[in-house]
Design a protein around this motif. Structure first.
Motif, mmCIF file in Angstrom:
data_model
loop_
_atom_site.group_PDB
_atom_site.id
_atom_site.type_symbol
_atom_site.label_atom_id
_atom_site.label_comp_id
_atom_site.label_asym_id
_atom_site.label_seq_id
_atom_site.Cartn_x
_atom_site.Cartn_y
_atom_site.Cartn_z
ATOM 1 N N HIS A 1 0.655 -1.171 -0.179
ATOM 2 C CA HIS A 1 0.060 0.005 -0.014
ATOM 3 C C HIS A 1 0.937 1.088 0.003
ATOM 4 O O HIS A 1 0.571 2.268 -0.707
ATOM 5 N N ILE A 2 1.980 1.372 0.877
ATOM 6 C CA ILE A 2 2.666 2.442 0.991
ATOM 7 C C ILE A 2 3.364 2.705 -0.387
ATOM 8 O O ILE A 2 3.515 3.825 -0.827
ATOM 9 N N ALA A 3 3.905 1.584 -1.060
ATOM 10 C CA ALA A 3 4.951 1.741 -2.342
ATOM 11 C C ALA A 3 3.792 2.362 -3.308
ATOM 12 O O ALA A 3 4.203 3.138 -4.027
ATOM 13 N N THR A 4 2.678 1.627 -3.311
ATOM 14 C CA THR A 4 1.887 2.100 -4.434
ATOM 15 C C THR A 4 1.479 3.613 -4.196
ATOM 16 O O THR A 4 1.452 4.485 -5.190
ATOM 17 N N ARG A 5 1.068 3.999 -2.969
ATOM 18 C CA ARG A 5 0.630 5.331 -2.761
ATOM 19 C C ARG A 5 1.868 6.343 -3.093
ATOM 20 O O ARG A 5 1.802 7.598 -3.573
ATOM 21 N N ALA A 6 3.120 6.017 -2.794
ATOM 22 C CA ALA A 6 4.294 6.772 -3.017
ATOM 23 C C ALA A 6 4.923 6.717 -4.467
ATOM 24 O O ALA A 6 5.781 7.755 -4.729
ATOM 25 N N GLY A 7 4.308 5.890 -5.304
ATOM 26 C CA GLY A 7 4.736 5.876 -6.680
ATOM 27 C C GLY A 7 5.943 5.245 -6.655
ATOM 28 O O GLY A 7 6.668 5.404 -7.697
ATOM 29 N N LEU A 8 6.035 3.975 -5.753
ATOM 30 C CA LEU A 8 7.395 3.081 -6.015
ATOM 31 C C LEU A 8 6.672 1.794 -6.299
ATOM 32 O O LEU A 8 6.127 1.251 -6.057
ATOM 33 N N ALA A 9 7.972 1.156 -6.876
ATOM 34 C CA ALA A 9 7.768 -0.341 -6.877
ATOM 35 C C ALA A 9 7.973 -0.944 -5.501
ATOM 36 O O ALA A 9 8.940 -0.326 -4.748
ATOM 37 N N ARG A 10 7.286 -2.219 -5.078
ATOM 38 C CA ARG A 10 7.494 -2.752 -3.672
ATOM 39 C C ARG A 10 8.873 -2.804 -3.470
ATOM 40 O O ARG A 10 9.348 -2.680 -2.442
ATOM 41 N N ASN A 11 9.581 -3.390 -4.619
ATOM 42 C CA ASN A 11 10.967 -3.917 -4.252
ATOM 43 C C ASN A 11 12.012 -2.724 -3.907
ATOM 44 O O ASN A 11 12.943 -2.798 -3.320
ATOM 45 N N THR A 12 11.395 -1.699 -4.637
ATOM 46 C CA THR A 12 12.232 -0.509 -4.520
ATOM 47 C C THR A 12 12.163 0.186 -3.145
ATOM 48 O O THR A 12 13.098 0.593 -2.545
ATOM 49 N N LEU A 13 10.945 -0.285 -2.628
ATOM 50 C CA LEU A 13 10.760 0.594 -1.092
ATOM 51 C C LEU A 13 11.551 -0.307 0.015
ATOM 52 O O LEU A 13 11.966 0.309 0.724
ATOM 53 N N TYR A 14 11.891 -1.679 -0.286
ATOM 54 C CA TYR A 14 12.645 -2.337 0.790
ATOM 55 C C TYR A 14 14.072 -1.796 0.183
ATOM 56 O O TYR A 14 15.125 -2.292 1.211
#
Length: 203
Positions: A40-53
């Motif tokens: 949810h956080i990645a999507t809302r921030a406009g990031l790929a989930r793997n990038t968030l990690y």
């Protein structure tokens, strides 16, 4: 390679952290924290989930990092107030209380009250691991200064006194989190209670 925003990698990362904080704020307005996940956080921030990690290994680490970043302007402001050594200690304490409580209108900082996170004032580790550790140090310095000048009564163990008074601050911050419209009245009541407990005339 992901597109870099800003003039440098450092500026890019700073912009991403701003986006992450705003994403968390928006999500907290829409749903309970327990229903929010990294996707949810990645999507809302406009990031790929793997990038968030690349920014945090898990959600707990992300929340800690966000509270540290969001809280830093408050920490800096408190340090500036506390350093005004020619001002009365009570005046500085009033401003510190207001500065900290107003900051807790931010839903991201309210995450500090989640079970297991640790209290912003009371549960202070020996090192600067708590986002608000520096504020505790500054408050203790102001209290010591007030005692030495005879503005505040002798509270004995200053660390213990600040620890106990921080319970009042926590209650005020949580109340503001539940109902931001109470901010002004809560700041006033908190200042009155804390300063009355330190008033030298109480002896």
């Amino acid at each position: 390679m992901p597109r870099i925003r800003g003039a440098s990698i450092e500026e890019h990362h700073a912009m991403v952290w701003v986006d992450l904080a705003e994403a968390m704020r928006q999500l907290l307005l829409e749903r309970d924290y327990d229903s929010i996940n990294m996707g949810h956080i990645a999507t809302r921030a406009g990031l790929a989930r793997n990038t968030l990690y690349n920014y945090a290994r898990d959600q707990a680490a992300l929340v800690l990092a966000l509270t540290q970043r969001v809280g830093q302007p408050t920490v800096d402001r408190v340090a500036t107030i506390a350093a005004r050594s020619t001002d009365p200690a009570a005046e500085r304490m009033r401003e510190i209380i207001e500065t900290v409580l107003v900051a807790f209108q931010d839903p991201v900082l309210q995450l500090m009250f989640r079970p297991g996170f640790g209290l912003p004032f009371v549960d202070v580790p020996k090192g600067p691991d708590s986002p608000f550790h520096a504020i505790v140090v500054e408050v203790e310095n102001v209290v010591r200064d007030g005692v030495e000048r005879g503005e505040f009564r002798d509270v004995g163990d200053v660390h213990l006194a600040v620890e106990l008074l921080s319970g009042v601050m926590r209650a005020g911050a949580e109340r503001i989190g539940r109902d931001p419209a109470t901010c002004s009245s809560t700041v006033h009541a908190t200042r009155e209670l804390i300063l009355a407990s330190l008033d030298d005339r109480s002896d």
